[in-house]
Design a protein around this motif. Structure first.
Motif, PDB file in Angstrom:
ATOM      1  N   MET A 125       0.966  -1.219  -0.128  1.00 41.09           N
ATOM      2  CA  MET A 125      -0.187   0.037   0.173  1.00 41.09           C
ATOM      3  C   MET A 125       0.557   1.099   0.360  1.00 41.09           C
ATOM      4  O   MET A 125       1.504   1.378   1.279  1.00 41.09           O
ATOM      5  N   ILE A 126       0.791   2.065  -1.260  1.00 40.61           N
ATOM      6  CA  ILE A 126       1.841   3.444  -1.257  1.00 40.61           C
ATOM      7  C   ILE A 126       1.114   4.379  -1.741  1.00 40.61           C
ATOM      8  O   ILE A 126       0.394   4.366  -3.094  1.00 40.61           O
ATOM      9  N   ASP A 127       1.959   5.540  -0.938  1.00 39.43           N
ATOM     10  CA  ASP A 127       1.488   6.820  -2.104  1.00 39.43           C
ATOM     11  C   ASP A 127       3.075   7.008  -2.822  1.00 39.43           C
ATOM     12  O   ASP A 127       3.710   7.676  -2.664  1.00 39.43           O
ATOM     13  N   ALA A 128       2.794   6.678  -3.962  1.00 39.42           N
ATOM     14  CA  ALA A 128       3.415   7.438  -4.553  1.00 39.42           C
ATOM     15  C   ALA A 128       4.458   8.362  -5.076  1.00 39.42           C
ATOM     16  O   ALA A 128       5.215   8.553  -4.810  1.00 39.42           O
ATOM     17  N   ALA A 129       3.787   9.661  -4.726  1.00 37.18           N
ATOM     18  CA  ALA A 129       4.395  10.781  -4.790  1.00 37.18           C
ATOM     19  C   ALA A 129       4.976  11.157  -3.188  1.00 37.18           C
ATOM     20  O   ALA A 129       6.464  11.291  -3.609  1.00 37.18           O
ATOM     21  N   ARG A 130       4.338  10.861  -2.534  1.00 36.51           N
ATOM     22  CA  ARG A 130       5.001  10.675  -1.300  1.00 36.51           C
ATOM     23  C   ARG A 130       6.157   9.330  -1.318  1.00 36.51           C
ATOM     24  O   ARG A 130       7.540  10.226  -0.647  1.00 36.51           O
ATOM     25  N   LEU A 131       5.755   8.796  -1.329  1.00 31.73           N
ATOM     26  CA  LEU A 131       7.802   7.420  -1.377  1.00 31.73           C
ATOM     27  C   LEU A 131       8.391   8.576  -2.786  1.00 31.73           C
ATOM     28  O   LEU A 131      10.081   8.174  -2.131  1.00 31.73           O
ATOM     29  N   ASN A 132       8.539   8.547  -3.663  1.00 31.58           N
ATOM     30  CA  ASN A 132       8.764   8.969  -4.927  1.00 31.58           C
ATOM     31  C   ASN A 132       9.681  10.263  -3.956  1.00 31.58           C
ATOM     32  O   ASN A 132      10.883  10.400  -3.717  1.00 31.58           O
ATOM     33  N   ARG A 133       9.181  11.432  -2.727  1.00 34.38           N
ATOM     34  CA  ARG A 133       9.824  12.429  -2.488  1.00 34.38           C
ATOM     35  C   ARG A 133      10.765  11.660  -1.202  1.00 34.38           C
ATOM     36  O   ARG A 133      12.264  12.222  -1.225  1.00 34.38           O
ATOM     37  N   VAL A 134      10.584  10.980  -0.704  1.00 30.53           N
ATOM     38  CA  VAL A 134      11.676   9.608  -0.048  1.00 30.53           C
ATOM     39  C   VAL A 134      13.067   9.281  -0.501  1.00 30.53           C
ATOM     40  O   VAL A 134      14.211   9.593  -0.388  1.00 30.53           O
ATOM     41  N   LEU A 135      13.073   8.625  -1.916  1.00 26.46           N
ATOM     42  CA  LEU A 135      14.202   8.986  -2.511  1.00 26.46           C
ATOM     43  C   LEU A 135      14.881   9.600  -3.029  1.00 26.46           C
ATOM     44  O   LEU A 135      16.057  10.048  -2.998  1.00 26.46           O
ATOM     45  N   HIS A 136      13.813  10.812  -3.626  1.00 31.02           N
ATOM     46  CA  HIS A 136      14.078  12.581  -3.515  1.00 31.02           C
ATOM     47  C   HIS A 136      15.416  12.672  -2.445  1.00 31.02           C
ATOM     48  O   HIS A 136      16.077  13.724  -2.936  1.00 31.02           O
ATOM     49  N   ASN A 137      14.665  12.745  -1.294  1.00 31.89           N
ATOM     50  CA  ASN A 137      15.600  13.220   0.161  1.00 31.89           C
ATOM     51  C   ASN A 137      16.394  12.694   0.135  1.00 31.89           C
ATOM     52  O   ASN A 137      17.234  13.430   0.542  1.00 31.89           O
ATOM     53  N   LEU A 138      16.695  11.554  -0.372  1.00 32.98           N
ATOM     54  CA  LEU A 138      17.985  10.579   0.198  1.00 32.98           C
ATOM     55  C   LEU A 138      19.518  10.377  -0.638  1.00 32.98           C
ATOM     56  O   LEU A 138      20.327  10.697  -0.546  1.00 32.98           O
ATOM     57  N   ALA A 139      18.357  11.050  -2.425  1.00 34.23           N
ATOM     58  CA  ALA A 139      19.457  11.732  -3.384  1.00 34.23           C
ATOM     59  C   ALA A 139      20.250  13.184  -3.012  1.00 34.23           C
ATOM     60  O   ALA A 139      21.126  12.850  -2.973  1.00 34.23           O
ATOM     61  N   ASP A 140      18.768  14.099  -3.114  1.00 35.02           N
ATOM     62  CA  ASP A 140      19.826  15.252  -2.055  1.00 35.02           C
ATOM     63  C   ASP A 140      20.336  15.172  -0.952  1.00 35.02           C
ATOM     64  O   ASP A 140      21.918  15.783  -1.839  1.00 35.02           O
ATOM     65  N   ASN A 141      20.662  14.475  -0.528  1.00 39.00           N
ATOM     66  CA  ASN A 141      21.182  13.972   0.877  1.00 39.00           C
ATOM     67  C   ASN A 141      22.678  13.392   0.361  1.00 39.00           C
ATOM     68  O   ASN A 141      23.547  14.517   0.190  1.00 39.00           O
ATOM     69  N   ALA A 142      22.636  12.313  -0.749  1.00 36.44           N
ATOM     70  CA  ALA A 142      23.725  12.179  -0.921  1.00 36.44           C
ATOM     71  C   ALA A 142      24.810  13.378  -2.027  1.00 36.44           C
ATOM     72  O   ALA A 142      25.758  13.096  -1.535  1.00 36.44           O
ATOM     73  N   VAL A 143      24.019  14.061  -2.902  1.00 39.23           N
ATOM     74  CA  VAL A 143      24.444  14.809  -3.752  1.00 39.23           C
ATOM     75  C   VAL A 143      24.999  16.463  -3.088  1.00 39.23           C
ATOM     76  O   VAL A 143      26.158  16.467  -3.107  1.00 39.23           O
ATOM     77  N   ARG A 144      24.258  16.521  -2.107  1.00 39.70           N
ATOM     78  CA  ARG A 144      24.611  17.919  -1.024  1.00 39.70           C
ATOM     79  C   ARG A 144      25.697  17.357  -0.239  1.00 39.70           C
ATOM     80  O   ARG A 144      27.176  18.822  -0.374  1.00 39.70           O
TER      81      ARG A 144
END
Length: 237
Positions: A125-144
């Motif tokens: 059971m997934i809220d796709a937009a919210r789960l996308n935000r999780v991955l985006h935040n992890l990627a942003d953290n790594a890049v930053r």
């Protein structure tokens, strides 16, 4: 019991207040960003010193706007009125789409990447937009916080009726002194992982709250070397 109830009511009022204040400040900040951009387009007519002042105004208003947006989102996630919009979706397919969304930022940062996502579906059971935000935040953290040449690996595995998504980088890592509080709001690893990153320290708090709203968890694994790994687990249906 009465004291506990009052404390809970006070905490909910605090969260609502932050949510309201954040919402009310968004419009004036957006105006500041917009007008500073307009001035910068015509700054050649005003001379070099004025252009320098405008660039400072524009830079800091954008940073304040980004912080306010993240604060607004975190407050909304913590609000008693917040609810996900989950659907029974294939976590593998949702993750593939999310990986596609973060590709441009990884490539722009000069990162290598590898995605290991099985063909066999893993329904949750997934809220796709919210789960996308999780991955985006992890990627942003790594890049930053990591230099060009860092390699990111995203892997999905199924274990014990859960989907286990690992987001790993082989960068500079996170010291244990910071790791203890890394998911708390406004905690950043600047001293150990870079300088002038511009991060507000809210991205990982938001990511963990989204994971918990899905009935899952988001944890940090420091045992991998070099770098670190964030592990997102979601219950399968």
């Amino acid at each position: 019991e009465r004291e506990t109830a009052l404390r809970r009511e006070s905490e909910e009022e605090r969260k609502r207040m932050i949510l309201d204040v954040s919402h009310d400040l968004k419009n004036p900040l957006a105006s500041t960003v917009g007008y500073s951009e307009l001035c910068l387009k015509r700054a050649e007519e005003l001379g070099k010193p004025v252009r320098g002042y405008l660039e400072v105004i524009h830079k800091n208003s954008r940073r304040a706007s980004a912080l306010l947006n993240e604060l607004f989102e975190l407050s909304r996630l913590e609000s008693p009125d917040f609810h996900l919009k989950p659907e029974r979706l294939d976590a593998c397919e949702v993750l593939r789409q999310a990986c596609g969304d973060i590709l441009p930022s990884l490539e722009q940062a000069g990162f290598g990447y590898e995605f290991e996502i099985p063909d066999e579906p893993a329904y949750a059971m997934i809220d796709a937009a919210r789960l996308n935000r999780v991955l985006h935040n992890l990627a942003d953290n790594a890049v930053r916080y990591n230099p060009a040449g860092t390699r990111v690996t995203v892997r999905l595995e199924k274990a014990d009726r859960r989907a286990r998504i690992t987001f790993r980088d082989d960068g500079v890592g996170i010291p244990e002194s910071v790791a203890r509080d890394i998911f708390k709001p406004f905690v950043r690893g600047d001293d150990a992982r870079g300088s002038e990153t511009g991060g507000a320290g809210l991205g990982l708090s938001i990511a963990r709250r989204i994971a918990e709203a899905h009935g899952g968890t988001l944890t940090l694994d420091l045992s991998v070397r070099p770098g670190c790994a964030f592990i997102l687990e979601l219950p399968l249906t």
